[in-house]
Design a protein around this motif. Structure first.
Motif, PDB file in Angstrom:
ATOM      1  N   ALA A 167       0.828  -1.211   0.000  1.00 14.51           N
ATOM      2  CA  ALA A 167       0.000   0.000   0.000  1.00 14.51           C
ATOM      3  C   ALA A 167       0.854   1.250   0.000  1.00 14.51           C
ATOM      4  O   ALA A 167       0.487   2.268  -0.617  1.00 14.51           O
ATOM      5  N   MET A 168       1.998   1.210   0.668  1.00 14.67           N
ATOM      6  CA  MET A 168       2.822   2.404   0.801  1.00 14.67           C
ATOM      7  C   MET A 168       3.541   2.776  -0.487  1.00 14.67           C
ATOM      8  O   MET A 168       4.083   3.871  -0.606  1.00 14.67           O
ATOM      9  N   TYR A 169       3.545   1.893  -1.477  1.00 16.32           N
ATOM     10  CA  TYR A 169       4.155   2.230  -2.763  1.00 16.32           C
ATOM     11  C   TYR A 169       3.321   3.264  -3.508  1.00 16.32           C
ATOM     12  O   TYR A 169       3.861   4.122  -4.208  1.00 16.32           O
ATOM     13  N   THR A 170       2.003   3.152  -3.400  1.00 11.04           N
ATOM     14  CA  THR A 170       1.120   4.023  -4.178  1.00 11.04           C
ATOM     15  C   THR A 170      -0.053   4.498  -3.308  1.00 11.04           C
ATOM     16  O   THR A 170      -1.201   4.550  -3.757  1.00 11.04           O
ATOM     17  N   VAL A 171       0.239   4.854  -2.062  1.00 10.71           N
ATOM     18  CA  VAL A 171      -0.814   5.268  -1.135  1.00 10.71           C
ATOM     19  C   VAL A 171      -1.531   6.527  -1.618  1.00 10.71           C
ATOM     20  O   VAL A 171      -2.672   6.812  -1.206  1.00 10.71           O
ATOM     21  N   GLN A 172      -0.910   7.271  -2.537  1.00  7.25           N
ATOM     22  CA  GLN A 172      -1.537   8.483  -3.087  1.00  7.25           C
ATOM     23  C   GLN A 172      -2.854   8.175  -3.806  1.00  7.25           C
ATOM     24  O   GLN A 172      -3.669   9.069  -4.024  1.00  7.25           O
ATOM     25  N   ALA A 173      -3.057   6.905  -4.185  1.00  7.76           N
ATOM     26  CA  ALA A 173      -4.298   6.534  -4.861  1.00  7.76           C
ATOM     27  C   ALA A 173      -5.521   6.811  -3.992  1.00  7.76           C
ATOM     28  O   ALA A 173      -6.622   7.046  -4.514  1.00  7.76           O
ATOM     29  N   LEU A 174      -5.347   6.805  -2.669  1.00  6.71           N
ATOM     30  CA  LEU A 174      -6.480   7.106  -1.783  1.00  6.71           C
ATOM     31  C   LEU A 174      -7.023   8.506  -2.052  1.00  6.71           C
ATOM     32  O   LEU A 174      -8.228   8.749  -2.011  1.00  6.71           O
ATOM     33  N   TRP A 175      -6.120   9.448  -2.309  1.00  8.69           N
ATOM     34  CA  TRP A 175      -6.540  10.828  -2.591  1.00  8.69           C
ATOM     35  C   TRP A 175      -7.400  10.886  -3.851  1.00  8.69           C
ATOM     36  O   TRP A 175      -8.423  11.579  -3.889  1.00  8.69           O
ATOM     37  N   THR A 176      -6.993  10.126  -4.888  1.00 13.20           N
ATOM     38  CA  THR A 176      -7.781  10.099  -6.118  1.00 13.20           C
ATOM     39  C   THR A 176      -9.143   9.462  -5.871  1.00 13.20           C
ATOM     40  O   THR A 176     -10.152   9.910  -6.422  1.00 13.20           O
ATOM     41  N   MET A 177      -9.196   8.412  -5.044  1.00 11.93           N
ATOM     42  CA  MET A 177     -10.496   7.814  -4.699  1.00 11.93           C
ATOM     43  C   MET A 177     -11.415   8.849  -4.070  1.00 11.93           C
ATOM     44  O   MET A 177     -12.611   8.908  -4.383  1.00 11.93           O
ATOM     45  N   ALA A 178     -10.859   9.652  -3.159  1.00 10.85           N
ATOM     46  CA  ALA A 178     -11.675  10.672  -2.492  1.00 10.85           C
ATOM     47  C   ALA A 178     -12.081  11.765  -3.472  1.00 10.85           C
ATOM     48  O   ALA A 178     -13.243  12.205  -3.488  1.00 10.85           O
ATOM     49  N   ARG A 179     -11.152  12.202  -4.283  1.00 14.12           N
ATOM     50  CA  ARG A 179     -11.463  13.309  -5.213  1.00 14.12           C
ATOM     51  C   ARG A 179     -12.552  12.921  -6.198  1.00 14.12           C
ATOM     52  O   ARG A 179     -13.435  13.711  -6.519  1.00 14.12           O
ATOM     53  N   GLU A 180     -12.476  11.655  -6.689  1.00 14.46           N
ATOM     54  CA  GLU A 180     -13.439  11.194  -7.683  1.00 14.46           C
ATOM     55  C   GLU A 180     -14.665  10.548  -7.045  1.00 14.46           C
ATOM     56  O   GLU A 180     -15.585  10.144  -7.757  1.00 14.46           O
ATOM     57  N   GLN A 181     -14.661  10.440  -5.705  1.00 15.87           N
ATOM     58  CA  GLN A 181     -15.759   9.795  -4.967  1.00 15.87           C
ATOM     59  C   GLN A 181     -16.089   8.414  -5.544  1.00 15.87           C
ATOM     60  O   GLN A 181     -17.234   8.108  -5.902  1.00 15.87           O
ATOM     61  N   LEU A 182     -15.058   7.574  -5.586  1.00 15.93           N
ATOM     62  CA  LEU A 182     -15.188   6.247  -6.169  1.00 15.93           C
ATOM     63  C   LEU A 182     -15.734   5.264  -5.136  1.00 15.93           C
ATOM     64  O   LEU A 182     -15.413   5.342  -3.944  1.00 15.93           O
ATOM     65  N   ASP A 183     -16.515   4.314  -5.594  1.00 20.91           N
ATOM     66  CA  ASP A 183     -17.142   3.335  -4.698  1.00 20.91           C
ATOM     67  C   ASP A 183     -16.179   2.175  -4.457  1.00 20.91           C
ATOM     68  O   ASP A 183     -16.363   1.064  -4.961  1.00 20.91           O
ATOM     69  N   VAL A 184     -15.139   2.453  -3.683  1.00 25.88           N
ATOM     70  CA  VAL A 184     -14.077   1.484  -3.390  1.00 25.88           C
ATOM     71  C   VAL A 184     -13.972   1.300  -1.881  1.00 25.88           C
ATOM     72  O   VAL A 184     -13.890   2.277  -1.130  1.00 25.88           O
ATOM     73  N   THR A 185     -13.957   0.053  -1.441  1.00 23.41           N
ATOM     74  CA  THR A 185     -13.640  -0.271  -0.054  1.00 23.41           C
ATOM     75  C   THR A 185     -12.277  -0.941  -0.030  1.00 23.41           C
ATOM     76  O   THR A 185     -12.064  -1.956  -0.706  1.00 23.41           O
ATOM     77  N   VAL A 186     -11.355  -0.367   0.714  1.00 26.02           N
ATOM     78  CA  VAL A 186      -9.998  -0.889   0.830  1.00 26.02           C
ATOM     79  C   VAL A 186      -9.862  -1.601   2.172  1.00 26.02           C
ATOM     80  O   VAL A 186     -10.188  -1.031   3.219  1.00 26.02           O
ATOM     81  N   VAL A 187      -9.392  -2.835   2.146  1.00 24.24           N
ATOM     82  CA  VAL A 187      -9.056  -3.559   3.365  1.00 24.24           C
ATOM     83  C   VAL A 187      -7.536  -3.679   3.425  1.00 24.24           C
ATOM     84  O   VAL A 187      -6.921  -4.305   2.560  1.00 24.24           O
ATOM     85  N   ILE A 188      -6.935  -3.032   4.412  1.00 25.09           N
ATOM     86  CA  ILE A 188      -5.486  -3.101   4.599  1.00 25.09           C
ATOM     87  C   ILE A 188      -5.166  -4.229   5.575  1.00 25.09           C
ATOM     88  O   ILE A 188      -5.638  -4.240   6.715  1.00 25.09           O
TER      89      ILE A 188
END
Length: 532
Positions: free
Chosen positions: A413-434
């Motif tokens: 997850a720490m390689y591309t954790v910035q993807a969370l910001w894009t999920m929030a910006r685009e309001q994507l219907d994604v559930t992430v389980v870490i």
């Protein structure tokens, strides 16, 4: 219109609707053109590896390419890991890489680099456009080259982008159709399936669909053969109502045991099974030495057509063997990889998309969900971690009406954790389980299997495999990037949080605090069943 406008209009004309961007100065005219040309959705990513991973996830679900917009050679370099993953999965992608103006290259400015040289190893087609009047033609060719599962990289010099293109955009082109499997190969396959030898049919490639699984199941029954998938096909339909198909295990020793006694192997979309890595005293080729292997159809071939022809020739008219819906009860007690898997199997909604980069902690999830509600499962095809979060972004944009569940290891997850910001910006219907276990557990397993230092790390080696000092707080990280997040420490709390996330649209992250896998330093760990 200028070159950039004609390029974007050309991409839209070819059916490309999404551009995952991380632009710089040389791409500003392309960025400006996004406001002048209708039909292209621009999705900003805060790291180029997120852009390329999102394009890979989009292609796996949409069945067609998206484009990326990258900044010169270093930007392309940052994207390469997930371009590699897409290439290994035979997923189509069009990379637009900005470059200095043609007349500026001679000055060797700080960001000047050999973009074609960087792109070459992971691209099937690389080209630098030479003039504004050429860029629309070149863009159409890039899309044509991406075709069925190729990586096309088009270099866009700044002056080609801002210069006037009197010819305008290129018209749409007819996409390439899958190549028919030659008759002689079909005849050979039919003879092999009829000769009574122990035979396995292995599926792989971009998409093992519901129909493909059912055809393979019928054929296998008629021929008395086994049907399985390669370890990591890009996308596979599974769960209740899907065909019963085995999956080749990841660990070389287990995969070799699974194929032991196989006399014939028919490959459709899959490559010859080989070990993921080399190990002392372990064979690289996983099939038996005397096994006859027929590469019947490649990923770009008409696999469904080949299966239909063979089913007709063998009279495979029986019903396929399908999985029944079997939902486990909600788990109780301690939270670990097993109880997470049980909870996922219970709560996974109908027609969800699962993006799997759970690494060791995710091993239990695949067999546990074999009889869950019908869903698609996306795999990490090229082994380069940092794919899961971006791929979930792309999958959610490709199928906004479907729930996306991303299974993610804490280290990857720490390689591309910035993807969370894009999920929030685009309001994507994604559930992430870490799977937050504070370890690079897969590397502990591999350390043992390679036999380095007798298979047991010393203190310095052990320190390089542990990521729990300091502990990472994914709930805080996600919240800081605009994603709703919770932390689970028991099976009960995880089930409650997962149920709420499945019932609510929008991005959410669950920081699942689980114990690390404790490897046996002398023998490889169990990998669960091979169920698909």
């Amino acid at each position: 219109m200028n070159g950039a406008e004609s390029l974007i209009q050309t991409l839209v004309n070819q059916g490309l609707e999404v551009c995952f961007t991380n632009p710089g100065t040389s791409e500003m005219h392309f960025v400006a053109a996004l406001d002048e040309v209708q039909g292209m959705r621009c999705v900003l990513c805060l790291f180029e590896g997120v852009a390329s991973g999102a394009a890979a996830g989009y292609a796996a679900v949409a069945g067609k390419p998206a484009s990326t917009l990258l900044h010169l050679g270093p930007g392309l370099g940052n994207a390469l890991a997930n371009v590699h993953n897409a290439s290994k999965g035979k997923l189509p992608m069009v990379n637009i890489v900005g470059d200095h103006a043609t007349y500026h290259l001679q000055y060797d400015a700080p960001l000047t680099s050999d973009i074609e040289g960087i792109a070459g190893p992971v691209s099937d087609w690389v080209y630098t456009s030479q003039a504004p009047a050429d860029i629309a033609r070149d863009g159409a060719e890039a899309v044509r080259q991406a075709g069925l599962g190729q990586i096309a990289t088009l270099v866009l010099p700044a002056d080609v982008s801002w210069g006037d293109n009197p010819a305008g955009a290129a018209a749409s082109v007819v996409p390439a159709s899958p190549a028919a499997v030659p008759e002689d190969r079909l005849e050979q396959a039919a003879r092999m399936l009829e000769n009574g030898k122990r035979t396995a049919i292995m599926l792989g490639g971009r998409h093992i669909s519901q129909a493909q699984g059912e055809l393979a199941s019928r054929l296998a029954q008629a021929a008395g053969a086994r049907v399985m998938t390669e370890t990591f096909p890009a996308r596979v339909r599974r769960g209740a109502g899907s065909a019963v198909i085995e999956r080749l295990p990841y660990l070389a020793e287990l995969a070799s045991a699974e194929l032991e006694g196989t006399e014939q192997l028919l490959l459709l979309g899959a490559g010859e099974p080989v070990s993921f890595f080399a190990y002392p005293n372990v064979a690289s080729v996983l099939s038996p030495a005397d096994c006859e292997i027929l590469a019947l159809a490649g990923p770009g071939d008409d696999i469904d057509g080949a299966l239909k022809v063979l089913a007709e020739r063998l009279g495979a008219i029986g019903a396929p063997v399908l999985r029944e819906l079997q939902l486990p009860a909600e788990p109780r007690g301690a939270l670990d990889a097993g109880t997470v898997a049980q909870a996922l199997a219970h709560h996974l909604p109908e027609n969800a998309i699962v993006v799997d980069e759970g690494i060791t902690s995710g091993l239990a999830c695949f067999p546990a969900t074999a009889h869950a509600r019908a869903h698609d499962w996306l795999n990490l095809t090229g082994g380069a971690i940092g794919w899961g979060l971006p791929a979930a972004v792309g999958a959610a944009i490709a199928a906004p009406q479907r729930k996306v569940l991303c299974l993610e290891g804490d280290g990857s997850a720490m390689y591309t954790v910035q993807a969370l910001w894009t999920m929030a910006r685009e309001q994507l219907d994604v559930t992430v389980v870490i799977f937050n276990n504070g370890k690079y557990s897969v590397l502990e397993v591999e350390f043992a299997r390679t036999g380095a230092r007798g298979g047991k790390p010393g203190p310095k080696a052990a320190s390089s495999l542990a990521i729990g000092t300091p502990d990472m707080d994914f709930q805080a990280m996600a919240t800081g990037m605009g994603v709703s997040a919770t932390t689970a420490t028991s099976a009960e709390s995880f089930c409650e949080q997962l149920a709420a996330a499945m019932a609510t649209r929008g991005p959410h992250l669950i920081d699942a605090r689980i114990p690390p896998l404790e490897p046996n330093w002398r023998t490889p760990p169990p990998a669960g069943t091979g169920e698909c």
